[in-house]
Write a protein that holds these residues in place. Structure first.
Motif, short mmCIF file in Angstrom:
data_model
loop_
_atom_site.label_atom_id
_atom_site.label_comp_id
_atom_site.label_asym_id
_atom_site.label_seq_id
_atom_site.Cartn_x
_atom_site.Cartn_y
_atom_site.Cartn_z
N TYR A 35 0.86 -1.19 0.00
CA TYR A 35 0.00 0.00 0.00
C TYR A 35 0.89 1.24 0.00
N GLN A 37 0.92 5.43 0.99
CA GLN A 37 0.25 6.51 1.72
C GLN A 37 0.92 7.82 1.35
N GLY A 42 -5.12 8.63 3.11
CA GLY A 42 -5.19 7.25 3.58
C GLY A 42 -4.35 6.34 2.70
N LEU A 43 -4.26 5.09 3.10
CA LEU A 43 -3.48 4.13 2.34
C LEU A 43 -4.23 3.70 1.09
N PHE A 45 -4.24 0.78 -1.98
CA PHE A 45 -3.76 -0.53 -2.40
C PHE A 45 -2.95 -0.43 -3.69
#
Lengths: 116, 114
Positions: A35, A37, A42-43, A45
């Protein structure tokens, strides 16, 4: 019982260089996820791998990024010819169950990549 | 595609008080999983709690509990007896029933004040 390990924790690269990020899953885990960031986000995928196979790379940029999880050794996320926009924290997670059952993902501490 | 929305960029709470963090999501699936992750200043991602959509009972883990409203597609996190160590970024995340990737919200920064 070691958790997910990532190295290096911090990586500085100049524009145009290559970045290699390593991830060793938890003992017994054969599924690895990467992932990204970006700052203040947010993270997101990137890719899901099992040993020697890429299962889902729908989140990987089309160019310059690649990932592998060889039979022996850690998973590698490779970024070629880095640009400033690649600066981010890259997290690896691992799990021990297949896609048939929800698999709880355990995260590593992340690698912070800074491109100068 | 599934989306996860956290509408509170920042929250503050006094030590020992209770705070609720909001999360909504969008999906056409009937079965799925929801998670809350905590990211303290160390940046380590820590699973706080998870909920299976087919379970009506709200999940609870010590001081952490969720209010899962499936029809409203809402999944809020309640932290009781807040502690200074709860100061962190909190992410809500979604996973399809047979999926392999987590979809994260943008996060809520929680500050616990003494």
């Amino acid at each position: 019982n070691a958790g997910v390990m990532q190295n290096p924790r911090h990586l500085v690269r100049r524009r145009g260089q290559e970045a290699r990020l390593r991830c060793s899953p938890m003992k017994g885990h054969s599924h690895v996820y990467w992932y990204r960031q970006l700052p203040e986000e947010g993270l997101k995928f990137m890719v899901y791998l099992q040993k020697e196979n890429i299962i889902d790379e729908s989140g990987m940029p089309k160019e310059r990024f690649s990932a592998e999880f060889p039979k022996e050794g850690p998973s590698i996320l490779r970024i070629q010819q880095v640009v400033r926009g690649d600066s981010a924290a890259y997290f690896c997670a691992s799990s021990d169950l297949g896609q048939k059952v929800v698999h709880e993902q355990y995260f590593g501490p992340g690698t912070r990549l800074t491109v100068t | 595609a599934q989306t996860v929305t956290q509408s509170q960029p920042e929250m503050s709470v006094q030590e020992a008080e209770t705070v609720t963090l909001s999360c909504t999501y969008d999906t056409s699936e009937s079965n799925y999983y929801l998670f809350w992750y905590k990211q303290p200043p160390s940046r380590q991602m820590i699973l706080v709690i998870r909920q299976e959509a087919y379970k009506q009972q709200n999940a609870t883990e010590n001081r952490f509990s969720v209010n899962f409203q499936k029809a409203a597609k809402s999944f809020s996190l309640k932290i009781s007896d807040s502690q200074l160590g709860d100061t962190a970024m909190y992410f809500c995340a979604f996973m399809e029933e047979y999926g392999n990737k987590l979809v994260f919200g943008a996060g809520t920064i929680l500050r616990v004040k003494s």
